[in-house]
Structure formats: structure tokens, C-alpha cells
Scaffold this active site. Structure first.
Site, PDB file in Angstrom:
ATOM      1  N   GLU A  57       0.818  -1.223   0.000  1.00  0.00           N
ATOM      2  CA  GLU A  57       0.000   0.000   0.000  1.00  0.00           C
ATOM      3  C   GLU A  57       0.847   1.267   0.000  1.00  0.00           C
ATOM      4  O   GLU A  57       0.538   2.223  -0.708  1.00  0.00           O
ATOM      5  CB  GLU A  57      -0.952  -0.005   1.212  1.00  0.00           C
ATOM      6  CG  GLU A  57      -2.205  -0.831   1.029  1.00  0.00           C
ATOM      7  CD  GLU A  57      -1.954  -2.330   1.105  1.00  0.00           C
ATOM      8  OE1 GLU A  57      -2.823  -3.092   0.655  1.00  0.00           O
ATOM      9  OE2 GLU A  57      -0.878  -2.724   1.620  1.00  0.00           O
ATOM     10  N   HIS A  62      -9.708  -5.612  10.989  1.00  0.00           N
ATOM     11  CA  HIS A  62     -10.311  -5.321   9.687  1.00  0.00           C
ATOM     12  C   HIS A  62     -11.700  -4.698   9.810  1.00  0.00           C
ATOM     13  O   HIS A  62     -12.517  -4.800   8.900  1.00  0.00           O
ATOM     14  CB  HIS A  62     -10.414  -6.608   8.853  1.00  0.00           C
ATOM     15  CG  HIS A  62      -9.095  -7.215   8.531  1.00  0.00           C
ATOM     16  ND1 HIS A  62      -8.388  -7.967   9.437  1.00  0.00           N
ATOM     17  CD2 HIS A  62      -8.341  -7.179   7.408  1.00  0.00           C
ATOM     18  CE1 HIS A  62      -7.256  -8.372   8.886  1.00  0.00           C
ATOM     19  NE2 HIS A  62      -7.204  -7.904   7.656  1.00  0.00           N
TER      20      HIS A  62
END
Length: 343
Positions: free
Chosen positions: A73, A142
Site C-alpha cells: 500500500e 479489519h
């Protein structure tokens, strides 16, 4: 002529579109409209996206416009920011916004602050998008809502769509904006169908960033939410209506810049405020709304303290029954409204 002959002409009907398909339409239309737009992220190309948001786009636009990236990322967010500085308009997908924490330096220090630090000479027209907040059974690492995280940062615009129209109109507006925009989607809404008006089906349909929408008119209490909790608020309003309580439901749509004027006008009318969000309570979106109301002219119209409904102040449990108790439910909103109204 047909109308003169007394024949009834039916207007084009609204259609049912899922949030997933609305986002796909928005990406497709903007890739077609502007050759500077491109999409990059993990599995967005050949696999059609982890959630199938980019379905069919790689086959249509090719490797230069829809780009699969390594699992890095920080790397591909940095590439996207550099491309935006050089004049392109990247759409950077995070497979979930929890993974944006790997790239938060690029989002905040590289994207959000560059226009200011360059005295306005360098624009960074980039979109960071992906699923945000709790899903189902994905546990603590998450399940975070990043609305407050990124809404805290000057230089970013942050939008949080609920319906298919929200998703399409806000994503298109974000891609066309000359500033970095964070688009916080809900994985649990991707497969949900919403009615899409004829106007929203147009390729030029956009929803202005920074403008909330009143989803339901009411007179007794103002409910303010964003993303999936908007639907919960509407369900709670339907339940409360049977008991004679009429809720005004505001779909915030944009976290930053926040449309506090619409909230103020509603509070002036209803004299009560309840905020609803999936994120944690401390320093949350609801906390900001309450503070802004307290500091502004609508405070004098409140007949009771504002009430916040939030996610539980704990890391998200994995067990379903615990997860359900950590996420605001319709019953929690009904309880909060009755608390605000003292009934």
C-alpha cells in the site's frame, strides 16, 4: 401530439441498482470521459476487483488504465500521489481501508498537505477508495471506521456514501475534484439494491461534496448518520412513527467538509438531536457534530442533551453475537431517541 390525443406518456422509470454496480458505473463513465483517470490497486484488473467493483474495466480499458499492483500500500499509494502531482487523476483502491494504515503517510503527508505547502501551485487530484468500517466476521484488525481518522486532517475531503445514488454521484464528484478525496464505502452495502432515479442514470450525474441529504422529514427528533447506519435510522424512524414519534433522518454523505448547516436547520425544527455511527465514540463523527451544534446558533433550540449512538469502545470481537452487540442496531437508535425525548 400523443398528449393532445389524450394518450398518457409514462416517464422513464427509476431502476434498482446495487451499490457495487453504481460504483462500477461511476468508474466506467469517468475512465471514458477523461483519459487522465486511471485505477490502481490489488487485484483491480484481471481479477475484476476483490469485491468486483472494477468488473469489466480492465478488459475495456487495458493495462495502462486499470493496473494491478503488488501487495504494498505504501508503494502504490505513493505512485498514485506522484502521478496526481504530475497531472493524472488516479483512483487508488485499498482492498479495505484498514490497509490504508500502511499508506497513511502518503495519504496525509504527501497528498493532503502538498497543495498548502506549495502555496497552491501543486494540486493533487487523487481518490483513495475502498470498503470502510465493520464487515462480518473479520475481527478487530479489519473492522475500523476511518471517517474520524481522515475527517480529522485538513487538506483531505472525505465522503461516506449510503445509497447507490450516493455511491455513484459522490465517486464521480471525487474523481473530478482537484483535491485528494477519501471515499469510504461499506462492504455490507455493496450487494444492496437501491432505487436509482432517471437523473442519476445520466453520465453527468454528480452529487456535490459537502452537502447532506434529508432522507426523511420529521418534527420530533433529528437523526444524523452516514454510510450503513443511515438505513438503520430509517428503519428506526419507521418503528417510532407507529408510536407517534416522527424522526427527521439526515444522510450526512460528506464527513469533511461537514454540512453542519443542514443539521442546524433540522435541530432548530425538531429541538432534539441523535447522532449514529459505526465508529468508536471517542473523538468520533458524532462527537464533532455535537460540538458544532453546541458552539452554533442551534444550541439554544435544543430541549435536551444530544445523544450519540456509536460502535462499542472496544476492538471488534470475532464472535458474531459479540460483533452484533458492538455495532449500532435499530433497537439502540430507538432507545436513544426515547432517551432524548424522555419517553
Amino acid at each position: 401530439l400523443q398528449q393532445r390525443r389524450g394518450l398518457r406518456l409514462s416517464a422513464p422509470a427509476a431502476i434498482q441498482v446495487t451499490v457495487r454496480d453504481a460504483l462500477n458505473q461511476a468508474l466506467d463513465e469517468e475512465l471514458e470521459r477523461d483519459e487522465r483517470v486511471f485505477l490502481l490497486g490489488e487485484e483491480v484488473a484481471q481479477y475484476d476487483g476483490a469485491y468486483k467493483i472494477s468488473r469489466g474495466l480492465w478488459k475495456k480499458y487495458g493495462d495502462k488504465r486499470v493496473i494491478d499492483t503488488p501487495i504494498s500500500e505504501m508503494g502504490f499509494a505513493g505512485i498514485a500521489v506522484g502521478a496526481a502531482m504530475a497531472g493524472l487523476r488516479p483512483v487508488c483502491e485499498f482492498m479495505t481501508f484498514n490497509f490504508s494504515m500502511q499508506a497513511i503517510d502518503q495519504v496525509i503527508n504527501s497528498a493532503a498537505k502538498t497543495c498548502y505547502m506549495s502555496a497552491g501551485s501543486i494540486a493533487v487530484p487523487i481518490v483513495f477508495r475502498g470498503p470502510n468500517g465493520a464487515s462480518a466476521g473479520v475481527a478487530a484488525q479489519h473492522s475500523q471506521c476511518f471517517a474520524a481518522w481522515y475527517g480529522h486532517c485538513p487538506g483531505l475531503k472525505v465522503v461516506s456514501p449510503w445509497s447507490a445514488e450516493d455511491a455513484k454521484g459522490l465517486l464521480k464528484a471525487s474523481i473530478r475534484d482537484d483535491n485528494p478525496v477519501v471515499v469510504l464505502e461499506s462492504e455490507l452495502l455493496y450487494g444492496v439494491p437501491f432505487e436509482m432515479s432517471e437523473q442519476a442514470q445520466s453520465k453527468e450525474f454528480v452529487i456535490p461534496i459537502g452537502k447532506a441529504k434529508i432522507e426523511r422529514q420529521g418534527t420530533h427528533v433529528t437523526l444524523v448518520a452516514h454510510s450503513r447506519p443511515v438505513g438503520h435510522c430509517l428503519e428506526a424512524a419507521a418503528v417510532l412513527s407507529k408510536e407517534g414519534v416522527e424522526c427527521e433522518v439526515i444522510n450526512l454523505r460528506t464527513i469533511r467538509p461537514m454540512d453542519i448547516e443542514t443539521v442546524e436547520a433540522s435541530v432548530v425544527k425538531t429541538n432534539h438531536l441523535v447522532t449514529v455511527e459505526g465508529g468508536w465514540p471517542q473523538f468520533g463523527v458524532g462527537a464533532e457534530i455535537c460540538a458544532r451544534i453546541m458552539e452554533g446558533p442551534a444550541f439554544n433550540y435544543l430541549d435536551a442533551p444530544a445523544v450519540r449512538v456509536t460502535g462499542a469502545d472496544v476492538p471488534m470481537p470475532y464472535a458474531k453475537i459479540l460483533e452484533d452487540n458492538c455495532i449500532p442496531q435499530v433497537k439502540d437508535i430507538v432507545f436513544a431517541v426515547k432517551k432524548a425525548l424522555n419517553i
